[in-house]
Write a protein that holds these residues in place. Structure first.
Motif, PDB file in Angstrom:
ATOM      1  N   HIS A 146      21.276  23.289  61.469  1.00  0.00           N
ATOM      2  CA  HIS A 146      19.882  23.183  61.054  1.00  0.00           C
ATOM      3  C   HIS A 146      19.020  23.688  62.201  1.00  0.00           C
ATOM      4  O   HIS A 146      19.278  23.373  63.352  1.00  0.00           O
ATOM      5  CB  HIS A 146      19.536  21.716  60.736  1.00  0.00           C
ATOM      6  N   ILE A 147      18.031  24.448  61.878  1.00  0.00           N
ATOM      7  CA  ILE A 147      17.105  24.928  62.898  1.00  0.00           C
ATOM      8  C   ILE A 147      15.847  24.081  62.801  1.00  0.00           C
ATOM      9  O   ILE A 147      15.295  23.886  61.718  1.00  0.00           O
ATOM     10  CB  ILE A 147      16.776  26.420  62.707  1.00  0.00           C
ATOM     11  N   ALA A 148      15.429  23.550  63.937  1.00  0.00           N
ATOM     12  CA  ALA A 148      14.240  22.704  63.984  1.00  0.00           C
ATOM     13  C   ALA A 148      13.375  23.137  65.144  1.00  0.00           C
ATOM     14  O   ALA A 148      13.827  23.833  66.051  1.00  0.00           O
ATOM     15  CB  ALA A 148      14.642  21.238  64.125  1.00  0.00           C
ATOM     16  N   GLN A 149      12.147  22.690  65.111  1.00  0.00           N
ATOM     17  CA  GLN A 149      11.212  23.036  66.178  1.00  0.00           C
ATOM     18  C   GLN A 149      10.659  21.739  66.768  1.00  0.00           C
ATOM     19  O   GLN A 149      10.372  20.780  66.046  1.00  0.00           O
ATOM     20  CB  GLN A 149      10.071  23.868  65.605  1.00  0.00           C
ATOM     21  N   THR A 150      10.526  21.726  68.088  1.00  0.00           N
ATOM     22  CA  THR A 150       9.954  20.547  68.729  1.00  0.00           C
ATOM     23  C   THR A 150       8.437  20.593  68.619  1.00  0.00           C
ATOM     24  O   THR A 150       7.842  21.648  68.447  1.00  0.00           O
ATOM     25  CB  THR A 150      10.345  20.496  70.224  1.00  0.00           C
ATOM     26  N   ASN A 151       7.813  19.402  68.733  1.00  0.00           N
ATOM     27  CA  ASN A 151       6.352  19.361  68.742  1.00  0.00           C
ATOM     28  C   ASN A 151       5.852  19.561  70.167  1.00  0.00           C
ATOM     29  O   ASN A 151       6.635  19.817  71.089  1.00  0.00           O
ATOM     30  CB  ASN A 151       5.827  18.065  68.108  1.00  0.00           C
ATOM     31  N   VAL A 153      12.768  16.120  65.182  1.00  0.00           N
ATOM     32  CA  VAL A 153      13.165  15.273  64.055  1.00  0.00           C
ATOM     33  C   VAL A 153      14.571  15.671  63.630  1.00  0.00           C
ATOM     34  O   VAL A 153      14.837  16.843  63.354  1.00  0.00           O
ATOM     35  CB  VAL A 153      12.186  15.432  62.865  1.00  0.00           C
ATOM     36  N   ILE A 154      15.471  14.683  63.580  1.00  0.00           N
ATOM     37  CA  ILE A 154      16.833  14.932  63.105  1.00  0.00           C
ATOM     38  C   ILE A 154      16.771  14.863  61.575  1.00  0.00           C
ATOM     39  O   ILE A 154      16.297  13.867  61.013  1.00  0.00           O
ATOM     40  CB  ILE A 154      17.815  13.871  63.652  1.00  0.00           C
ATOM     41  N   PRO A 155      17.258  15.885  60.888  1.00  0.00           N
ATOM     42  CA  PRO A 155      17.191  15.885  59.418  1.00  0.00           C
ATOM     43  C   PRO A 155      17.852  14.651  58.817  1.00  0.00           C
ATOM     44  O   PRO A 155      18.849  14.141  59.336  1.00  0.00           O
ATOM     45  CB  PRO A 155      17.951  17.159  59.038  1.00  0.00           C
ATOM     46  N   LYS A 156      17.290  14.164  57.717  1.00  0.00           N
ATOM     47  CA  LYS A 156      17.749  12.925  57.071  1.00  0.00           C
ATOM     48  C   LYS A 156      19.232  12.976  56.718  1.00  0.00           C
ATOM     49  O   LYS A 156      19.953  12.011  56.929  1.00  0.00           O
ATOM     50  CB  LYS A 156      16.926  12.627  55.827  1.00  0.00           C
ATOM     51  N   LYS A 157      19.717  14.097  56.182  1.00  0.00           N
ATOM     52  CA  LYS A 157      21.136  14.196  55.803  1.00  0.00           C
ATOM     53  C   LYS A 157      22.035  13.963  57.024  1.00  0.00           C
ATOM     54  O   LYS A 157      23.049  13.285  56.940  1.00  0.00           O
ATOM     55  CB  LYS A 157      21.438  15.559  55.188  1.00  0.00           C
TER      56      LYS A 157
END
Length: 97
Positions: A4-9, A15-19
């Motif tokens: 999963h690709i995420a971006q920090t604030n 945020v770690i994805p719910k799944k």
């Protein structure tokens, strides 16, 4: 492999994805261990935390259990052990006859 690709604030929070949280059992009260590895961060839930007091108590219990194990034998103990070995050898010789 689940990716999963995420971006920090702006504060660097992620945020770690719910799944992924559900699969790893990460709930709001679960602490996470973050380990810096080469060019990335490895994150895993912490199953058990051993506090300093628990660690000291465990260490003391182990010391009490093994007290004297590493101590040098006295001459009396050495003589007693030698006699015990001689008696065992004598019994073995008698059994062979």
């Amino acid at each position: 492999m689940n990716t999963h690709i995420a971006q920090t604030n702006i504060k660097g929070q992620l945020v770690i994805p719910k799944k992924m949280r559900d699969k790893l059992g990460i709930k709001p009260t679960v602490q996470l261990q973050l380990v810096l590895k080469e060019a990335g961060i490895f994150i895993q839930p912490v199953k058990e935390i051993i506090t300093d007091n628990v660690g000291k108590e465990s260490y003391l219990a182990l010391l009490k259990k093994t007290q004297g194990s590493w101590q040098d034998q006295t001459d009396v103990q050495k003589a007693r052990d030698k006699k015990k070995l001689e008696l065992q050898a004598s019994r073995k010789r008698k059994q062979t006859w």
